[in-house]
Design an enzyme around this catalytic site. Structure first.
Site, short mmCIF file in Angstrom:
data_model
loop_
_atom_site.label_atom_id
_atom_site.label_comp_id
_atom_site.label_asym_id
_atom_site.label_seq_id
_atom_site.Cartn_x
_atom_site.Cartn_y
_atom_site.Cartn_z
N TYR A 144 4.23 22.17 -26.73
CA TYR A 144 5.11 23.11 -27.65
C TYR A 144 4.97 24.65 -27.27
O TYR A 144 4.44 25.45 -26.37
CB TYR A 144 3.77 24.09 -28.80
CG TYR A 144 4.05 24.32 -29.86
CD1 TYR A 144 5.20 24.49 -30.69
CD2 TYR A 144 3.11 25.50 -30.23
CE1 TYR A 144 5.44 25.19 -31.81
CE2 TYR A 144 3.15 26.35 -31.23
CZ TYR A 144 4.69 26.32 -31.90
OH TYR A 144 4.92 27.18 -32.93
N ASP A 239 5.82 27.84 -19.67
CA ASP A 239 5.39 28.76 -20.76
C ASP A 239 4.30 28.93 -20.47
O ASP A 239 3.62 27.61 -20.74
CB ASP A 239 5.80 27.71 -21.48
CG ASP A 239 5.69 28.34 -22.77
OD1 ASP A 239 5.09 29.36 -23.05
OD2 ASP A 239 5.77 27.23 -24.24
N LYS A 267 0.32 35.78 -26.38
CA LYS A 267 -1.59 35.68 -26.46
C LYS A 267 -1.93 36.81 -26.37
O LYS A 267 -2.33 38.03 -25.85
CB LYS A 267 -1.58 34.36 -26.54
CG LYS A 267 -1.62 33.38 -27.40
CD LYS A 267 -1.39 31.57 -27.08
CE LYS A 267 -0.43 32.00 -28.26
NZ LYS A 267 -0.10 29.56 -28.24
C1 PLP Z 1 1.54 29.43 -28.39
C2 PLP Z 1 2.55 29.81 -27.98
C3 PLP Z 1 4.20 29.27 -28.11
C4 PLP Z 1 4.56 30.74 -29.29
O1 PLP Z 1 4.05 31.43 -29.40
P1 PLP Z 1 3.94 32.52 -30.94
O2 PLP Z 1 3.30 33.96 -30.45
O3 PLP Z 1 2.95 31.64 -31.67
O4 PLP Z 1 5.49 32.23 -31.29
C5 PLP Z 1 5.12 29.30 -27.21
N1 PLP Z 1 3.99 28.85 -26.39
C6 PLP Z 1 3.34 28.02 -25.97
C7 PLP Z 1 2.84 27.43 -24.84
C8 PLP Z 1 2.06 28.62 -26.67
O5 PLP Z 1 1.01 28.06 -26.61
#
Ligand code: PLP
Length: 419
Positions: A144, A239, A267
Site C-alpha cells: 500500500y 516507501d 507516521k
Molecule cells: C500509511 C501508509 C501510506 C499512506 O500514508 P497516509 O498518511 O495514510 O496517507 C503510504 N505508504 C505506506 C507504506 C503506509 O503504511
C-alpha cells in the site's frame, strides 16, 4: 464489555460521513462490530467513550512509537502552538527536522516535508518520472502506498501486466502506467524489465511489507531490486512510511543495509501530527520546483506544530537508543505467545502479524488465503480482554516504547489462551 456510548455516537456519525468514518478500516467492517469511539489515550493505553481501557497495539497505525502523550512531544507541540498554528512561510523548525531526518537517512540528500504518506509517495513518483523522463512504475501486489490514483491497483486478474484499478473513480488511463509484480518474486520483476525496461521510471516497494499484514523481504530480494533498477536506470523508491524510524532509527534501509534513490516517510516522522516527507538523491530532488520543472506544493507543508512533534519524537528516539532493543524483545515475547496459540506469525522488529493461514505468508496470494472470519473472532476475543489491535487481518500489530513488562505479560497470557 459495555459499548452503548460508542454505538450511539456511531449511529450519529453514519449520518455525516460515509460509513461513519474518515478512513475505511475504522468502520470495523471485516470484524463485524461497531467501532469504538476513543475518548483519550495515554502511554500504552487507549480509553473509549464508555470508559473501557485497552492496551493499544494499533498506535494510530504506527506514529506512536513512544506511546500516547509522550511528555516531550506534547510540550514541544504546545509551545509551538503558542507561536502560531501556521505561517505558510519559512521557519527554523523545518531546517532542524530536515537535518534530523537526513542524519538518520543519509540517502535523503534533499527532502521535502508534506502532510501525509499519500502525498509523499505521489510526489516521489512524480519526481522519479520527471527525472527519468519515463512514465511507467512497478509496484508490488499487496503493498500500500496511499490512495493516489495511479497506486490503487490490484492484480485481481492475475495477469501481472494488466493493471486494473481497485477503486471506482480511477480512470484506467491512470493505472495503465502502473505495472504489477509479486512481492518476494524476482522473476516477476525481471519479466517487467524485459518487456518495458526502457520505460520504467521507478520501482516502489515497502522494504518490509506491512499493509498485507507483515511480510518481510526474502533474503536477497531488496539487493535484487537495487541491482535491477541500477541496471535499467530506474529509480528505486523505498516507501518507509511505516518502517522509517521503526525498524531502526534509520529505518529499513539501515536495518537491511540497502540504499534506495528516493525514500518516503510518514507516521513516526510526524510524531502523531499530519506530517510526512520524501527525498533522496540530490540530482533527483533538484528536479522539484522551484529548482526544476516537477511541481509540488502545500499550504500547510512544514506546519510548525507538526514539525515540532516530529523533532521531539526523533530527539527522544536519539536520546533513548535502547528503545529499539526493548521493542524487539517485547515483540519477540508476543510472537512466542502467538506461536504457542498455534498461529502463523510474521515479525520484523516491532511489527508483527498473526496470520490465520495454513502455511507461511510470503506474498499477497498467501496473505489473502487467511481465514478472516477466524481473525474476526480473535480480534473480538482480544478486545473483550482489554487488548486493542487492528480490526483487520491485513495490518500490523505495533509495539511501542510505552508498553510495560506488565502490559506484555497480560497480552501474552490472553493470546496464549486463544482457541
Ligand atoms: C500509511 C501508509 C501510506 C499512506 O500514508 P497516509 O498518511 O495514510 O496517507 C503510504 N505508504 C505506506 C507504506 C503506509 O503504511
Amino acid at each position: 464489555m459495555i459499548t452503548e456510548k460508542s454505538k450511539e455516537l456511531y449511529s450519529k456519525a453514519l449520518g455525516f460521513m460515509p460509513g461513519g468514518v474518515n478512513s475505511p478500516v475504522r468502520a470495523y467492517g471485516s470484524v463485524g462490530r461497531t467501532p469504538l469511539f476513543i475518548e483519550s489515550a495515554k502511554g500504552s493505553k487507549i480509553y473509549d467513550e464508555d470508559g473501557n481501557e485497552f492496551i493499544d497495539y494499533v498506535c494510530s497505525w504506527g506514529p506512536n512509537i513512544l506511546g500516547h502523550c509522550d511528555p516531550a512531544v506534547i510540550s514541544a507541540v504546545t509551545e509551538a502552538c503558542g507561536r502560531g498554528l501556521t505561517f505558510g512561510a519559512c521557519h527554523k523548525g523545518e531546517i532542524r527536522l530536515a537535518q534530523l531526518i537526513q542524519k538518520h537517512f543519509p540517502s535523503m540528500e534533499m527532502l521535502r516535508l508534506v502532510n501525509s504518506g499519500t502525498e509523499a509517495v505521489m510526489s516521489a513518483i512524480r519526481a522519479a518520472r520527471g527525472y527519468t523522463g519515463r512514465d511507467k512504475i512497478v509496484k508490488f501486489e499487496g503493498c500500500y502506498h496511499g490512495h493516489s490514483d495511479g497506486l490503487l491497483v490490484s492484480a485481481g486478474s492475475g495477469l501481472l501486466t494488466n493493471s486494473i484499478p481497485s477503486s471506482a473513480g480511477v480512470p484506467v488511463g491512470y493505472t495503465e502506467t502502473t505495472l504489477l509484480a509479486k512481492y518476494n518474486d524476482e522473476s516477476s520483476v525481471e519479466r517487467l524489465f524485459d518487456s518495458d525496461g526502457g520505460q520504467i521510471a521507478a520501482v516502489i516497494a515497502e522494504p518490509c511489507a506491512a499493509n498485507m499484514g507483515v511480510v518481510p523481504p526474502k533474503k536477497g530480494f531488496l539487493e535484487f531490486l537495487r541491482k535491477i533498477t541500477e541496471q535499467y536506470g530506474a529509480v528505486l523508491i523505498f516507501d518507509e512510511v511505516i518502517t522509517g524510524f521503526r525498524l531502526s532509527i534509520g529505518g529499513a534501509q539501515k536495518f537491511y543495509g540497502i540504499t534506495p534513490d528516493l525514500t518516503t516517510l510518514g507516521k513516526i516522522v510526524g510524531g502523531g501530527m499530519p506530517l510526512a516527507a520524501y527525498g533522496g538523491k540530490r540530482e533527483i530532488m533538484e528536479c522539484v520546483a522551484p529548482l526544476g520543472s516537477v511541481y509540488q506544493a502545500g499550504t500547510l507543508s512544514g506546519n510548525p506544530a507538526a514539525v515540532a512533534a516530529g523533532i521531539a519524537t526523533i530527539e527522544q528516539l536519539e536520546a533513548r537508543p535502547e528503545i529499539y532493543d526493548e521493542l524487539d524483545k517485547k515483540s519477540a515475547e508476543i510472537e512466542r505467545a502467538m506461536r504457542s496459540a498455534g498461529l502463523n506469525v510474521n515479525r520484523c522488529g516491532s511489527l508483527l502479524t498473526a496470520f490465520f493461514t495454513d502455511g507461511n505468508v510470503t506474498d499477497y496470494d498467501t496473505a489473502k488465503s487467511a481465514d478472516t472470519k477466524k481473525y474476526a473472532e480473535y480480534f473480538g476475543y482480544l478486545l473483550e480482554n482489554g487488548i486493542y489491535t487492528a480490526p483487520s487481518q491485513f495490518e500490523a500489530m505495533f509495539v511501542s516504547a510505552a508498553h510495560s513488562a506488565e502490559d506484555i505479560k497480560h497480552t501474552c497470557g490472553v493470546i496464549e489462551n486463544f482457541r
